[in-house]
Motif scaffolding. Structure first.
Motif, PDB file in Angstrom:
ATOM      1  N   CYS A 179      33.707   7.913 -18.738  1.00  0.00           N
ATOM      2  CA  CYS A 179      34.556   9.100 -18.863  1.00  0.00           C
ATOM      3  C   CYS A 179      35.604   9.084 -17.751  1.00  0.00           C
ATOM      4  N   PRO A 180      36.633   9.921 -17.860  1.00  0.00           N
ATOM      5  CA  PRO A 180      37.679   9.946 -16.835  1.00  0.00           C
ATOM      6  C   PRO A 180      37.132  10.277 -15.446  1.00  0.00           C
ATOM      7  N   VAL A 181      37.704   9.625 -14.447  1.00  0.00           N
ATOM      8  CA  VAL A 181      37.295   9.799 -13.057  1.00  0.00           C
ATOM      9  C   VAL A 181      38.536  10.154 -12.243  1.00  0.00           C
ATOM     10  N   LEU A 182      38.414  11.154 -11.378  1.00  0.00           N
ATOM     11  CA  LEU A 182      39.510  11.545 -10.502  1.00  0.00           C
ATOM     12  C   LEU A 182      39.251  11.011  -9.106  1.00  0.00           C
ATOM     13  N   ARG A 183      40.308  10.576  -8.441  1.00  0.00           N
ATOM     14  CA  ARG A 183      40.197  10.153  -7.044  1.00  0.00           C
ATOM     15  C   ARG A 183      40.752  11.296  -6.202  1.00  0.00           C
ATOM     16  N   VAL A 184      39.907  11.934  -5.428  1.00  0.00           N
ATOM     17  CA  VAL A 184      40.305  13.048  -4.581  1.00  0.00           C
ATOM     18  C   VAL A 184      40.064  12.620  -3.141  1.00  0.00           C
ATOM     19  N   GLY A 185      41.165  12.361  -2.437  1.00  0.00           N
ATOM     20  CA  GLY A 185      41.033  11.811  -1.087  1.00  0.00           C
ATOM     21  C   GLY A 185      40.373  10.447  -1.191  1.00  0.00           C
ATOM     22  N   GLY A 186      39.303  10.236  -0.468  1.00  0.00           N
ATOM     23  CA  GLY A 186      38.586   8.975  -0.539  1.00  0.00           C
ATOM     24  C   GLY A 186      37.357   9.024  -1.428  1.00  0.00           C
ATOM     25  N   ARG A 187      37.237  10.069  -2.221  1.00  0.00           N
ATOM     26  CA  ARG A 187      36.037  10.241  -3.046  1.00  0.00           C
ATOM     27  C   ARG A 187      36.380  10.327  -4.524  1.00  0.00           C
ATOM     28  N   TYR A 188      35.391  10.011  -5.337  1.00  0.00           N
ATOM     29  CA  TYR A 188      35.539  10.137  -6.782  1.00  0.00           C
ATOM     30  C   TYR A 188      34.917  11.449  -7.235  1.00  0.00           C
ATOM     31  N   ARG A 189      35.598  12.127  -8.154  1.00  0.00           N
ATOM     32  CA  ARG A 189      35.065  13.339  -8.769  1.00  0.00           C
ATOM     33  C   ARG A 189      35.173  13.172 -10.278  1.00  0.00           C
ATOM     34  N   ILE A 190      34.164  13.655 -10.979  1.00  0.00           N
ATOM     35  CA  ILE A 190      34.142  13.561 -12.435  1.00  0.00           C
ATOM     36  C   ILE A 190      34.123  14.984 -12.976  1.00  0.00           C
ATOM     37  N   PRO A 191      35.164  15.367 -13.759  1.00  0.00           N
ATOM     38  CA  PRO A 191      35.162  16.705 -14.360  1.00  0.00           C
ATOM     39  C   PRO A 191      33.943  16.867 -15.283  1.00  0.00           C
ATOM     40  N   THR A 192      33.211  17.931 -15.091  1.00  0.00           N
ATOM     41  CA  THR A 192      31.988  18.164 -15.843  1.00  0.00           C
ATOM     42  C   THR A 192      32.236  18.234 -17.345  1.00  0.00           C
ATOM     43  N   ALA A 193      33.364  18.800 -17.753  1.00  0.00           N
ATOM     44  CA  ALA A 193      33.667  18.893 -19.190  1.00  0.00           C
ATOM     45  C   ALA A 193      33.714  17.498 -19.816  1.00  0.00           C
ATOM     46  N   TYR A 194      34.332  16.534 -19.136  1.00  0.00           N
ATOM     47  CA  TYR A 194      34.391  15.160 -19.654  1.00  0.00           C
ATOM     48  C   TYR A 194      33.005  14.522 -19.658  1.00  0.00           C
ATOM     49  N   LEU A 195      32.250  14.778 -18.598  1.00  0.00           N
ATOM     50  CA  LEU A 195      30.904  14.224 -18.492  1.00  0.00           C
ATOM     51  C   LEU A 195      30.032  14.709 -19.650  1.00  0.00           C
ATOM     52  N   LEU A 196      30.024  16.024 -19.874  1.00  0.00           N
ATOM     53  CA  LEU A 196      29.207  16.576 -20.954  1.00  0.00           C
ATOM     54  C   LEU A 196      29.681  16.078 -22.314  1.00  0.00           C
ATOM     55  N   HIS A 197      30.996  15.998 -22.515  1.00  0.00           N
ATOM     56  CA  HIS A 197      31.536  15.497 -23.785  1.00  0.00           C
ATOM     57  C   HIS A 197      31.073  14.058 -24.034  1.00  0.00           C
ATOM     58  N   THR A 198      31.143  13.229 -23.012  1.00  0.00           N
ATOM     59  CA  THR A 198      30.721  11.836 -23.143  1.00  0.00           C
ATOM     60  C   THR A 198      29.234  11.735 -23.453  1.00  0.00           C
ATOM     61  N   LEU A 199      28.455  12.669 -22.931  1.00  0.00           N
ATOM     62  CA  LEU A 199      27.021  12.694 -23.199  1.00  0.00           C
ATOM     63  C   LEU A 199      26.698  13.308 -24.561  1.00  0.00           C
ATOM     64  N   GLY A 200      27.727  13.778 -25.265  1.00  0.00           N
ATOM     65  CA  GLY A 200      27.521  14.360 -26.589  1.00  0.00           C
ATOM     66  C   GLY A 200      27.150  15.835 -26.562  1.00  0.00           C
ATOM     67  N   ILE A 201      27.384  16.482 -25.440  1.00  0.00           N
ATOM     68  CA  ILE A 201      27.107  17.912 -25.319  1.00  0.00           C
ATOM     69  C   ILE A 201      28.431  18.638 -25.483  1.00  0.00           C
ATOM     70  N   GLU A 202      28.662  19.149 -26.672  1.00  0.00           N
ATOM     71  CA  GLU A 202      29.951  19.764 -26.987  1.00  0.00           C
ATOM     72  C   GLU A 202      30.016  21.239 -26.631  1.00  0.00           C
ATOM     73  N   GLU A 203      28.899  21.938 -26.732  1.00  0.00           N
ATOM     74  CA  GLU A 203      28.896  23.367 -26.467  1.00  0.00           C
ATOM     75  C   GLU A 203      27.690  23.724 -25.617  1.00  0.00           C
ATOM     76  N   ARG A 204      27.873  24.724 -24.796  1.00  0.00           N
ATOM     77  CA  ARG A 204      26.750  25.238 -24.017  1.00  0.00           C
ATOM     78  C   ARG A 204      25.991  26.233 -24.874  1.00  0.00           C
ATOM     79  N   PRO A 205      24.677  26.197 -24.864  1.00  0.00           N
ATOM     80  CA  PRO A 205      23.912  27.144 -25.678  1.00  0.00           C
ATOM     81  C   PRO A 205      24.080  28.569 -25.175  1.00  0.00           C
ATOM     82  N   VAL A 206      24.035  29.509 -26.090  1.00  0.00           N
ATOM     83  CA  VAL A 206      24.103  30.929 -25.762  1.00  0.00           C
ATOM     84  C   VAL A 206      22.769  31.534 -26.175  1.00  0.00           C
ATOM     85  N   TYR A 207      22.161  32.257 -25.275  1.00  0.00           N
ATOM     86  CA  TYR A 207      20.857  32.834 -25.539  1.00  0.00           C
ATOM     87  C   TYR A 207      20.982  34.317 -25.845  1.00  0.00           C
TER      88      TYR A 207
END
Length: 102
Positions: free
Chosen positions: A48-76
């Motif tokens: 999934c897309p990776v951002l370089r912030v300063g000297g560190r990598y950050r991964i937007p959670t929305a992309y991470l969840l999408h790549t894992l096949g989690i499209e929606e958060r459950p509502v209880y």
């Protein structure tokens, strides 16, 4: 065999992630070791897309969840353990105590 940075990320834990995560957390989500994650980034093959912030990598959670096949958060509809918010009950929004529900 490379060591992982902790146990694989569980479904409930994934849904409670902040807006972006560090590379170690993303690696846990994919079930790979951090060294493999760094190698995949260098090869341009991280899943999934990776951002370089300063000297560190950050991964937007929305992309991470999408790549894992989690499209929606459950509502209880009922409060979960430790949740103090009142439960949403659709039948309560229009019915009155004096009305016959049938």
């Amino acid at each position: 065999m490379s060591a992982r940075s902790g146990p694989p990320l569980g479904f409930a834990e994934a849904l409670n992630l902040p807006l972006s995560v560090d590379l170690r957390t993303a690696a846990r989500a994919f079930g790979i070791c951090p060294a493999t994650a760094y190698k995949l980034i260098r090869l341009g093959a991280f899943p999934c897309p990776v951002l370089r912030v300063g000297g560190r990598y950050r991964i937007p959670t929305a992309y991470l969840l999408h790549t894992l096949g989690i499209e929606e958060r459950p509502v209880y509809a009922v409060p979960l353990e430790g949740d103090t918010a009142p439960a949403f009950r659709p039948h309560d929004t229009h019915a009155h105590a004096s009305e016959d529900p049938a």
